[in-house]
Design a protein around this motif. Sequence first.
Motif, PDB file in Angstrom:
ATOM      1  N   UNK A 286       0.674  -1.389   0.036  1.00  0.00           N
ATOM      2  CA  UNK A 286       0.008   0.102   0.202  1.00  0.00           C
ATOM      3  C   UNK A 286       0.715   1.419  -0.417  1.00  0.00           C
ATOM      4  N   UNK A 287       2.612   1.202  -0.592  1.00  0.00           N
ATOM      5  CA  UNK A 287       2.755   2.419  -0.757  1.00  0.00           C
ATOM      6  C   UNK A 287       2.276   3.504  -1.479  1.00  0.00           C
ATOM      7  N   UNK A 288       2.212   4.484  -1.414  1.00  0.00           N
ATOM      8  CA  UNK A 288       2.088   5.210  -2.732  1.00  0.00           C
ATOM      9  C   UNK A 288       3.270   5.811  -3.287  1.00  0.00           C
ATOM     10  N   UNK A 289       3.527   5.032  -3.929  1.00  0.00           N
ATOM     11  CA  UNK A 289       4.888   4.960  -4.715  1.00  0.00           C
ATOM     12  C   UNK A 289       4.596   3.776  -6.239  1.00  0.00           C
ATOM     13  N   UNK A 290       4.836   4.754  -7.105  1.00  0.00           N
ATOM     14  CA  UNK A 290       4.942   4.052  -8.149  1.00  0.00           C
ATOM     15  C   UNK A 290       7.054   2.831  -8.195  1.00  0.00           C
ATOM     16  N   UNK A 291       6.562   1.829  -7.645  1.00  0.00           N
ATOM     17  CA  UNK A 291       7.910   0.603  -7.405  1.00  0.00           C
ATOM     18  C   UNK A 291       8.844   0.488  -8.778  1.00  0.00           C
ATOM     19  N   UNK A 292       9.643   0.478  -9.385  1.00  0.00           N
ATOM     20  CA  UNK A 292      10.756  -0.217 -10.206  1.00  0.00           C
ATOM     21  C   UNK A 292      11.679  -0.774  -9.649  1.00  0.00           C
ATOM     22  N   UNK A 293      12.181  -1.287 -10.414  1.00  0.00           N
ATOM     23  CA  UNK A 293      13.040  -2.155  -9.947  1.00  0.00           C
ATOM     24  C   UNK A 293      15.274  -1.813 -10.861  1.00  0.00           C
TER      25      UNK A 293
ATOM     26  N   UNK B 226      -3.638  -1.076 -19.469  1.00  0.00           N
ATOM     27  CA  UNK B 226      -3.517  -2.040 -19.150  1.00  0.00           C
ATOM     28  C   UNK B 226      -2.516  -0.483 -18.341  1.00  0.00           C
ATOM     29  N   UNK B 227      -2.749  -1.112 -16.831  1.00  0.00           N
ATOM     30  CA  UNK B 227      -2.672   0.810 -16.390  1.00  0.00           C
ATOM     31  C   UNK B 227      -0.936   0.837 -15.174  1.00  0.00           C
ATOM     32  N   UNK B 228      -1.005   0.944 -14.851  1.00  0.00           N
ATOM     33  CA  UNK B 228       0.814   0.550 -14.174  1.00  0.00           C
ATOM     34  C   UNK B 228       1.631  -1.165 -14.367  1.00  0.00           C
ATOM     35  N   UNK B 229       1.267  -1.410 -15.631  1.00  0.00           N
ATOM     36  CA  UNK B 229       2.130  -1.966 -16.688  1.00  0.00           C
ATOM     37  C   UNK B 229       3.519  -2.717 -16.363  1.00  0.00           C
TER      38      UNK B 229
ATOM     39  N   UNK C 198      10.492  -2.077 -15.287  1.00  0.00           N
ATOM     40  CA  UNK C 198      10.098  -0.827 -15.363  1.00  0.00           C
ATOM     41  C   UNK C 198       8.694  -0.569 -15.620  1.00  0.00           C
ATOM     42  N   UNK C 199       7.958   0.529 -15.116  1.00  0.00           N
ATOM     43  CA  UNK C 199       6.343   0.211 -14.937  1.00  0.00           C
ATOM     44  C   UNK C 199       5.385   0.727 -16.007  1.00  0.00           C
ATOM     45  N   UNK C 200       5.345   0.861 -17.091  1.00  0.00           N
ATOM     46  CA  UNK C 200       4.479   1.918 -17.960  1.00  0.00           C
ATOM     47  C   UNK C 200       3.298   2.379 -17.098  1.00  0.00           C
ATOM     48  N   UNK C 201       3.266   3.847 -16.883  1.00  0.00           N
ATOM     49  CA  UNK C 201       1.880   4.467 -16.333  1.00  0.00           C
ATOM     50  C   UNK C 201       0.734   4.309 -17.163  1.00  0.00           C
ATOM     51  N   UNK C 202       0.637   3.335 -18.313  1.00  0.00           N
ATOM     52  CA  UNK C 202      -0.601   3.224 -19.267  1.00  0.00           C
ATOM     53  C   UNK C 202       0.464   2.114 -20.492  1.00  0.00           C
ATOM     54  N   UNK C 203      -0.247   1.104 -20.747  1.00  0.00           N
ATOM     55  CA  UNK C 203       0.167   0.435 -21.845  1.00  0.00           C
ATOM     56  C   UNK C 203      -1.129   0.273 -22.911  1.00  0.00           C
ATOM     57  N   UNK C 204      -0.996  -0.205 -23.831  1.00  0.00           N
ATOM     58  CA  UNK C 204      -1.820  -0.697 -24.974  1.00  0.00           C
ATOM     59  C   UNK C 204      -1.541  -2.161 -25.455  1.00  0.00           C
ATOM     60  N   UNK C 205      -2.127  -3.368 -24.918  1.00  0.00           N
ATOM     61  CA  UNK C 205      -1.718  -4.297 -25.852  1.00  0.00           C
ATOM     62  C   UNK C 205      -2.587  -5.395 -26.809  1.00  0.00           C
ATOM     63  N   UNK C 206      -2.778  -5.165 -27.699  1.00  0.00           N
ATOM     64  CA  UNK C 206      -3.372  -6.223 -28.764  1.00  0.00           C
ATOM     65  C   UNK C 206      -3.673  -7.455 -28.618  1.00  0.00           C
ATOM     66  N   UNK C 207      -5.153  -8.353 -28.822  1.00  0.00           N
ATOM     67  CA  UNK C 207      -5.538  -9.052 -27.843  1.00  0.00           C
ATOM     68  C   UNK C 207      -4.318 -10.069 -27.945  1.00  0.00           C
ATOM     69  N   UNK C 208      -3.708 -10.493 -29.101  1.00  0.00           N
ATOM     70  CA  UNK C 208      -2.461 -11.352 -29.340  1.00  0.00           C
ATOM     71  C   UNK C 208      -1.296 -11.198 -28.070  1.00  0.00           C
ATOM     72  N   UNK C 209      -1.067 -10.190 -28.353  1.00  0.00           N
ATOM     73  CA  UNK C 209       0.552  -9.645 -27.434  1.00  0.00           C
ATOM     74  C   UNK C 209      -0.035  -9.672 -25.566  1.00  0.00           C
ATOM     75  N   UNK C 210      -1.303  -9.943 -25.413  1.00  0.00           N
ATOM     76  CA  UNK C 210      -1.981 -10.111 -23.980  1.00  0.00           C
ATOM     77  C   UNK C 210      -2.277 -11.733 -24.104  1.00  0.00           C
ATOM     78  N   UNK C 211      -2.845 -11.990 -24.958  1.00  0.00           N
ATOM     79  CA  UNK C 211      -2.272 -13.790 -25.036  1.00  0.00           C
ATOM     80  C   UNK C 211      -1.241 -14.165 -24.012  1.00  0.00           C
TER      81      UNK C 211
END
Length: 164
Positions: A21-28, A64-67, A76-89
Amino acid sequence: MMNLNQAATWQEICNNSCLHDLPFKIESNQQGQLLMTPVKVYHSLFQGKITGLLYSHIEDGEVLVECAVRTQQGTKVADVAWASSQRLELIKDEAECSVAPEICIEVMSSANTEEEMLGKRKLYCENGAEEFWICDQKGQFRFFSPDKELACSLLLPEFPATIR
């Protein structure tokens, strides 16, 4: 329980209850160390607006939000992303995307630099993103392919250059 002073996998980071529940965006980073960036209200507001606009302009795929995306320099965490149905699979059951969504979008904060954003573009595109977008603090977009800046998105040419 994970020792926060040691390198961790993304799955270990996701499973650590101390980080839920941290109020931060986390990446590594490459060493598995955590990087945390605080976000302001405008950042969340823009994420919501971008999500709505993407859904109004796409016919296939999901937003996808916080992807979380695995890169050569950590997760890395993209703030927003779009994936096609094929990529999503390919990625829907993963803790972090082994292949980046086709579009990865970052909302700039005062802590971000141009160099950092261009570095993220390189990392996302090396892992399969076809476009990288930057939304600045005023809601203005810049669109990029893997190798150059674009006048508009090639995948979603009707997407507005500015949001309010």
